[in-house]
Scaffold this motif. Structure first.
Motif, PDB file in Angstrom:
ATOM      1  N   ASP A 371       0.843  -1.187   0.000  1.00  0.00           N
ATOM      2  CA  ASP A 371       0.000   0.000   0.000  1.00  0.00           C
ATOM      3  C   ASP A 371       0.881   1.241   0.000  1.00  0.00           C
ATOM      4  OD1 ASP A 371       1.013   0.179   2.580  1.00  0.00           O
ATOM      5  OD2 ASP A 371      -0.842  -0.525   3.538  1.00  0.00           O
ATOM      6  N   PHE A 372       0.253   2.384   0.171  1.00  0.00           N
ATOM      7  CA  PHE A 372       0.977   3.655   0.122  1.00  0.00           C
ATOM      8  C   PHE A 372       2.122   3.694   1.129  1.00  0.00           C
ATOM      9  CE2 PHE A 372       1.601   8.041   1.567  1.00  0.00           C
ATOM     10  CZ  PHE A 372       1.789   8.710   0.376  1.00  0.00           C
ATOM     11  N   ASN A 373       1.847   3.255   2.353  1.00  0.00           N
ATOM     12  CA  ASN A 373       2.869   3.334   3.395  1.00  0.00           C
ATOM     13  C   ASN A 373       4.032   2.391   3.136  1.00  0.00           C
ATOM     14  OD1 ASN A 373       1.650   5.326   4.910  1.00  0.00           O
ATOM     15  ND2 ASN A 373       0.485   3.884   6.159  1.00  0.00           N
ATOM     16  N   SER A 374       3.737   1.156   2.726  1.00  0.00           N
ATOM     17  CA  SER A 374       4.810   0.167   2.578  1.00  0.00           C
ATOM     18  C   SER A 374       5.782   0.549   1.466  1.00  0.00           C
ATOM     19  CB  SER A 374       4.231  -1.226   2.333  1.00  0.00           C
ATOM     20  OG  SER A 374       3.540  -1.293   1.103  1.00  0.00           O
ATOM     21  N   ILE A 375       5.284   1.126   0.372  1.00  0.00           N
ATOM     22  CA  ILE A 375       6.224   1.481  -0.700  1.00  0.00           C
ATOM     23  C   ILE A 375       7.088   2.677  -0.331  1.00  0.00           C
ATOM     24  CG2 ILE A 375       4.923   0.463  -2.616  1.00  0.00           C
ATOM     25  CD1 ILE A 375       3.882   3.220  -3.310  1.00  0.00           C
ATOM     26  N   GLN A 376       6.626   3.495   0.628  1.00  0.00           N
ATOM     27  CA  GLN A 376       7.478   4.606   1.071  1.00  0.00           C
ATOM     28  C   GLN A 376       8.670   4.105   1.886  1.00  0.00           C
ATOM     29  OE1 GLN A 376       6.590   7.050  -0.576  1.00  0.00           O
ATOM     30  NE2 GLN A 376       4.458   6.471  -0.929  1.00  0.00           N
ATOM     31  N   ASN A 377       8.569   2.886   2.402  1.00  0.00           N
ATOM     32  CA  ASN A 377       9.650   2.327   3.223  1.00  0.00           C
ATOM     33  C   ASN A 377      10.694   1.578   2.396  1.00  0.00           C
ATOM     34  OD1 ASN A 377       8.486   3.274   5.630  1.00  0.00           O
ATOM     35  ND2 ASN A 377       7.106   1.503   5.715  1.00  0.00           N
TER      36      ASN A 377
END
Length: 531
Positions: A371-377
């Motif tokens: 999701d949005f959060n995981s790809i930012q990591n």
């Protein structure tokens, strides 16, 4: 005899005028390349000998001791900024003196293109920026990831279908065509609420009109220089960048969609919805912690200008103009970044494999979901994208129009006069040149994501890396663009691998007949299903 006398008088007056115009910089000790009468320093662009990024790069590196240099566009002088402190002053500290962009179109001739956020000036720009900036925060982008994933699935499905039909285990693809179709369908979905599959339906109307709108060919180059140098003449002859069919198409989509949603109380978390909310004055900024979710090294933050509260009603034309801007900006710049990313990963298999491994690890960690959060990591993914945007910045330069006379100081140590840039004159910050300066980035033409690692990124000097612009007039859509690229890269390299093919141009040479960043001969690479 009388005719000859008059011709001589006119010729003499023209020579005197050009001599006066072309002495503007030399009177203040500002260095510049030799000029060609009437053309100035535009010969390379007009003869298609060099891309504008290369021309500005030549000027930047030919005068290493200068704080700024001069460039003549026809008869008009433009200042090219080299000094970092001056970049900071123009873009940030003394921003009010350089509030606007140069004219691309006249809003009385083409209101749907002249009333967008890029083209608006002064207080109107400030008000529109404040109106729109809440639409581009992290939570708004988070809501659009599902739409991006759907489009990415369509693209990968099309690639797999082509491989199956090829009779081989691969297919050679022009990635610029591939990524413009992806970007087109993302904008259709995220901005206009339309379901389009440009990979299977290759001649759909939305893609054809979008491609025509976003592509800057030689004719558009001439119109751009015409408006920047001779705006009154261009306006008098009603010169337009876009056809009536293009204008009518976008206006019909936006207004009809808004009308239908209002009548049927339809909710879809896309740009049309956000524009409708903006018109009602219901868009507000989120809490600071939420808004500043880390979306990547290249992300630019909103300034106080964009966070101001306003009470202003916008017309349907104004809102339609913003929707069209989202399309033009998203179609070309994002597709450029993605096509060059695929090219670089094809010719650097070790970097590609490391990226693919990070994606596999994340996939295993989250049970096949992201999701949005995981790809930012995904730190290496962000490093790769940051380096692509350094090496191949979709916009090779930033322009700023002087709105109040401004003292730039002396051009160099030998100059005896300060140079005053006058109201209505332009300053250009050559992004390409800064990004390729070995003083700031060692071995600058090498594709090296390690520049943006945790150990190295703090070494990057402020104001030397700015793929989304600088200061209050930076790109409002940086979060959207980076999210779109990350979603595509994640899903694509989770399932596919790329490598060079016979048509891959190594090294890459820029096409010279367009403002857009493209490789001469196309950006071809080979796709295989990852095993």
């Amino acid at each position: 005899m009388i005719v000859l006398i008059w011709l001589s008088v006119i010729l003499a007056a023209l020579v005197l005028y050009m001599r006066q115009a072309y002495s503007k910089f030399s009177r203040y000790g500002v260095k510049h390349f030799p000029v060609v009468p009437l053309v100035g320093n535009l010969l390379n662009e007009l003869m298609r000998k060099k891309h504008i990024a290369e021309t500005l790069d030549d000027m930047y590196h030919s005068f290493p001791e200068e704080r700024f240099v001069g460039r003549y566009e026809f008869l008009k002088g433009v200042v090219i900024i080299r000094d970092l402190e001056l970049v900071k002053k123009i873009a940030v500290k003394d921003f009010e003196h350089f509030l606007d962009h140069r004219m691309l179109v006249d809003d009385s001739v083409e209101p749907l293109f002249g009333r967008n956020l890029f083209s608006l000036r002064g207080q109107e720009w400030k008000d529109m920026r404040s109106t729109l900036s809440p639409a581009f925060t992290s939570s708004k982008m988070r809501a659009m990831v599902t739409f991006m994933m759907e489009v990415s699935d369509q693209m990968i499905g099309s690639l797999k279908k082509q491989i199956k039909e090829s009779g081989d285990d691969y297919v050679d693809v022009d990635t610029k065509d591939l990524t413009t179709r992806y970007a087109n369908d993302v904008i259709a979905s995220c901005a206009f609420g339309l379901k389009v599959n440009s990979h299977d339906d290759r001649n759909n109307q939305f893609y054809n009109i979008g491609y025509e709108t976003a592509t800057s060919g030689f004719k558009r180059i001439l119109i751009f220089f015409g408006y920047t140098c001779f705006p009154a003449i261009m306006k008098k002859f009603n010169v337009k960048l876009f056809s009536e069919a293009t204008t009518d198409f976008f206006q019909s989509i936006v207004l009809n969609t808004m009308d239908e949603r209002q009548k049927k109380n339809i909710y879809r978390p896309d740009m049309i919805h956000l524009l409708m909310e903006a018109k009602k004055g219901k868009l507000t900024h989120e809490e600071k912690s939420e808004e500043q979710t880390n979306t990547g090294f290249a992300t630019v933050e909103e300034s106080e200008v964009g966070k101001a509260k306003i009470n202003r009603e916008w017309s349907d034309t104004d809102l339609t103009a913003q929707a069209i801007l989202f399309f033009v900006a998203g179609f070309e710049t994002v597709s450029t970044a993605m096509s060059f990313l695929m090219y670089e990963l094809a010719v650097h298999p070790d970097i590609q494999e490391r990226l693919a491994q990070e994606i596999r690890d994340n996939d295993a960690k989250h049970g096949g979901k992201f999701d949005f959060n995981s790809i930012q990591n995904l730190t290496y993914l962000d490093m790769v994208i940051s380096e692509v945007l350094r090496l191949w910045p979709p916009a090779p330069a930033l322009d700023r129009l002087c709105t109040k006379d401004y003292n730039l100081g002396k051009a160099n140590a030998e100059a005896d006069k300060d140079y005053i840039i006058r109201k209505g004159e332009a300053a250009v910050i050559p992004m390409w040149a800064f990004h390729h300066n070995p003083e700031f980035f060692s071995d600058p033409y090498k594709f090296d994501p390690e520049r943006f690692s945790e150990q190295n990124k703090h070494k990057i000097k402020p104001f030397t890396y700015f793929p989304f612009g600088l200061g209050p007039r930076n790109c409002i859509g940086s979060r959207f663009a980076l999210c779109e690229i990350k979603v595509m890269v994640y899903q694509l390299f989770q399932q596919m691998e790329v490598s060079p093919c016979k048509k891959t141009k190594i090294p890459a040479v820029l096409r010279r007949d367009t403002f857009n960043l493209k490789i001469q001969g196309g950006e071809y690479v080979r796709f295989r299903v990852r095993k």
